[in-house]
Design an enzyme around this catalytic site. Structure first.
Site, PDB file in Angstrom:
ATOM      1  N   GLU A   2     -61.128  21.382 -16.124  1.00 33.90           N
ATOM      2  CA  GLU A   2     -60.542  21.105 -17.319  1.00 33.90           C
ATOM      3  C   GLU A   2     -61.225  20.601 -18.455  1.00 33.90           C
ATOM      4  O   GLU A   2     -61.076  20.501 -19.496  1.00 33.90           O
ATOM      5  CB  GLU A   2     -59.505  19.951 -16.842  1.00 33.90           C
ATOM      6  CG  GLU A   2     -59.962  18.386 -16.769  1.00 33.90           C
ATOM      7  CD  GLU A   2     -60.401  18.337 -15.179  1.00 33.90           C
ATOM      8  OE1 GLU A   2     -60.438  17.251 -14.653  1.00 33.90           O
ATOM      9  OE2 GLU A   2     -60.636  19.447 -14.414  1.00 33.90           O
ATOM     10  N   HIS A  18     -64.914  19.900 -12.050  1.00 35.62           N
ATOM     11  CA  HIS A  18     -63.604  19.568 -13.189  1.00 35.62           C
ATOM     12  C   HIS A  18     -63.602  20.883 -14.085  1.00 35.62           C
ATOM     13  O   HIS A  18     -64.312  20.859 -14.964  1.00 35.62           O
ATOM     14  CB  HIS A  18     -63.974  18.285 -13.891  1.00 35.62           C
ATOM     15  CG  HIS A  18     -63.849  17.141 -13.209  1.00 35.62           C
ATOM     16  ND1 HIS A  18     -62.481  16.621 -13.142  1.00 35.62           N
ATOM     17  CD2 HIS A  18     -64.525  16.491 -12.346  1.00 35.62           C
ATOM     18  CE1 HIS A  18     -62.608  15.416 -12.139  1.00 35.62           C
ATOM     19  NE2 HIS A  18     -63.856  15.330 -11.748  1.00 35.62           N
ATOM     20  N   CYS A  47     -61.386  18.193  -7.489  1.00 36.67           N
ATOM     21  CA  CYS A  47     -62.237  16.968  -6.995  1.00 36.67           C
ATOM     22  C   CYS A  47     -61.555  15.977  -6.197  1.00 36.67           C
ATOM     23  O   CYS A  47     -61.315  16.571  -5.127  1.00 36.67           O
ATOM     24  CB  CYS A  47     -62.670  16.063  -8.657  1.00 36.67           C
ATOM     25  SG  CYS A  47     -63.948  14.860  -8.068  1.00 36.67           S
ATOM     26  N   GLY A 100     -48.234   7.801 -42.466  1.00 29.50           N
ATOM     27  CA  GLY A 100     -48.800   8.804 -43.299  1.00 29.50           C
ATOM     28  C   GLY A 100     -49.976   9.561 -42.597  1.00 29.50           C
ATOM     29  O   GLY A 100     -50.451  10.655 -43.007  1.00 29.50           O
ATOM     30  N   ASP A 149     -49.461  12.178 -36.875  1.00 28.66           N
ATOM     31  CA  ASP A 149     -48.708  12.036 -35.683  1.00 28.66           C
ATOM     32  C   ASP A 149     -47.096  11.648 -36.445  1.00 28.66           C
ATOM     33  O   ASP A 149     -45.955  12.028 -36.253  1.00 28.66           O
ATOM     34  CB  ASP A 149     -49.016  11.192 -34.632  1.00 28.66           C
ATOM     35  CG  ASP A 149     -50.307  11.356 -34.114  1.00 28.66           C
ATOM     36  OD1 ASP A 149     -50.656  12.612 -34.256  1.00 28.66           O
ATOM     37  OD2 ASP A 149     -51.043  10.560 -33.713  1.00 28.66           O
ATOM     38  N   SER A 150     -47.546  10.329 -37.036  1.00 27.73           N
ATOM     39  CA  SER A 150     -45.809   9.820 -37.543  1.00 27.73           C
ATOM     40  C   SER A 150     -45.237  10.920 -38.678  1.00 27.73           C
ATOM     41  O   SER A 150     -44.044  10.810 -38.699  1.00 27.73           O
ATOM     42  CB  SER A 150     -46.144   8.554 -38.351  1.00 27.73           C
ATOM     43  OG  SER A 150     -46.846   8.560 -39.347  1.00 27.73           O
TER      44      SER A 150
END
Length: 526
Positions: free
Chosen positions: A184, A182, A87, A237, A240-241
């Site tokens: 992606e 695009h 683009c 919880g 990610d963490s």
């Protein structure tokens, strides 16, 4: 295989500020190839240290016609590396190599059919349809108002659309390629195949970016940075963490102290559920802190979502600092920050990325912290975190739990946050999730939750007029959380959930359903 090799075959993405730059990176990594993101003004010395096999020029919210100093550093084109412009990246490459870009009378936004005119390695044998004369066509996703009108010397035209004469251009001698669409985004069906062609056939990369090597490399880096110090991790919880906690635990063992803060903005019974999961299934040091009154007092009267996020983020840090001061040798704060957090907070070092919203663990941190910051997942996308979690042996009840924002209900209550509103929202949200699970729909949607709206609506219950609160249900389907579509849940299911919420949650008189996709909407409301 040595750990070092995961970085040896890499693609460098030069970021011109597009919200989708990290989505390009996500697609490259899906091919098990590492990619590094740098700002458009990266130095030649930095590139030599990275040693990429190829370079991708990203899109941008800017216009090539009004450069404002945003261009490709001239040495990029003399490195002898393959280059793919996407683009804006195609347009800026064309202009700087002697071509011309002009504003289009008709903008192309959305699905567009592209006609292949000439053979090119980038798209050879890649197509969606072929007509009776043997002409190949691609369905692509366009989002541009400018277009290349004159190609640079040495380039030839590969494809065009009805309104864009040069939709793909190529200089195969120098391995320079440009696509106006695009590849992606998932809306371009053959986009990944085109990126694969560039990464493997043109750049010659090998597949080294894999979960087991990422884990080994991350553990090595943590040990090098932390030394013999202790680390505090804010454990929520969530996926990610939790993944960050297990990686840190493998790296430094008991020197990791997990802090679970009940800020009064959690889902129904969440605090007890998290403590049960981690105390029974994992050998982690966990400190449980009840801080509902602290957070709600600070949030009283605050309406602006950015202010709320920063208040919540700063108060978390205050609690972590207080906890660290009670312990010895704690020098580091760890967080489960991931790539989408950073892109939406414009956390990358580029002034041309437009801010969407700040995340409490990115934009909400105070400028001065007593603790150093460790973010072992900050270069990973959500699906990569899931893969690593599987590799680490985390149970499905953690890995496939729907994402929950760090500020919790603080950004799912539109406007001022009060305990009364939290309690109403918790109850409504719990009913929604319970019914999703019963119907076998929970794992078919990527994220689902309820939002408390700062309005009242008239209702009738038992011949009595009610003027109570409104909640909106939100459910989305996505692969990468950078783009998402609203989930088409069955009408009878939505009717069931609505009836249950109105009948069982005293104080709610109306339920609505959010049918907004991302973009243009974000997943969370604030």
């Amino acid at each position: 295989m040595t750990i070092k090799k995961i970085y040896e075959d890499s693609i460098l993405i030069l970021d011109f500020g597009s919200q989708y730059t990290q989505l390009i990176a996500r697609r490259i990594r899906e091919l098990n190839v590492y990619c590094k993101l740098c700002t458009w003004d990266v130095s030649e010395n930095q590139i030599k240290q990275i040693k990429p096999k190829g370079i991708i020029l990203s899109g941008s919210p800017e216009s090539v016609i009004n450069l404002n100093g945003i261009d490709v550093q001239k040495y990029i084109f003399s490195l002898g590396l393959p280059i793919l412009g996407i683009c804006y990246g195609m347009q800026i490459m064309a202009v700087q190599l002697g071509g011309k870009v002009e504003s289009s009378e008709i903008r192309e936004l959305g699905h567009t059919q592209l006609k292949i005119i000439n053979k090119c390695i980038l798209v050879d044998n890649i197509h969606d349809t072929i007509n009776t004369t043997g002409t190949s066509f691609l369905q692509v996703w366009m989002s541009h108002g400018d277009k290349v009108t004159v190609m640079p010397t040495g380039f030839f035209n590969v494809a065009s659309t009805q309104n864009c004469p040069f939709a793909i251009i190529a200089n195969e001698e120098k391995n320079f390629y440009g696509v106006q669409f695009h590849p992606e985004v998932t809306h371009t069906p053959q986009g990944l195949s085109i990126l694969k062609r560039f990464v493997f056939d043109i750049c010659g990369c090998k597949t080294q970016w894999k979960s087991d090597n990422i884990i080994k490399n991350t553990i090595k880096d943590i040990r090098k940075i932390v030394g013999n110090d202790k680390v505090i991790l804010g454990l929520s919880g969530g996926v990610d963490s939790s993944v960050a906690a297990i990686i840190l635990h493998r790296a430094i063992g008991k020197r990791l102290i997990c802090v679970f803060v009940d800020n009064g903005l959690l889902r129904l019974n969440e605090a007890q559920q998290v403590m049960n999961i981690f105390s029974n299934g994992f050998d982690l040091n966990i400190v449980h802190i009840s801080a509902q009154d602290r957070f709600l007092k600070l949030l009283a009267g605050k309406i602006d979502p950015e202010i709320k996020r920063k208040i919540i983020g700063c108060e978390f840090i205050e609690i972590f600092n207080e906890t660290a001061n009670k312990l010895s040798d704690v020098k580091w704060l760890a967080q489960g920050t991931i790539y989408p957090d950073i892109i939406e907070s414009a956390g990358k070092d580029t002034s041309k990325t437009h801010l969407i919203k700040s995340h409490h663990n990115v934009g909400g941190l105070p400028n001065k912290m007593q603790l150093g910051l460790i973010e072992p997942l900050k270069e990973l996308f959500k699906d990569e975190v899931h893969k690593i979690g599987l590799e680490l042996g985390l149970p499905c009840e953690i890995l496939y739990r729907h994402p929950f924002p760090g500020p919790g209900l603080g950004v799912r209550i539109v406007g001022e946050v009060k305990k009364e509103y939290c309690d109403l929202l918790r109850a409504a949200d719990a009913i929604f999730i319970e019914e999703l699970c019963k119907a076998g729909l929970y794992n078919k949607v990527s994220q689902a939750f309820a939002i408390f709206l700062p309005i009242r609506s008239v209702g009738i219950m038992g011949d009595t007029r009610k003027y109570d609160r409104v909640v909106s249900l939100r459910a989305i389907e996505t692969i990468d959380f950078m783009t998402a579509k609203w989930a088409h849940l069955p009408y009878d299911f939505l009717e069931l959930v609505s009836n249950r919420i109105i009948n069982e949650v005293n104080g709610i008189s109306r339920v609505v359903y959010d049918i907004s996709s991302k973009p243009p909407a974000t997943i969370e409301w604030e």
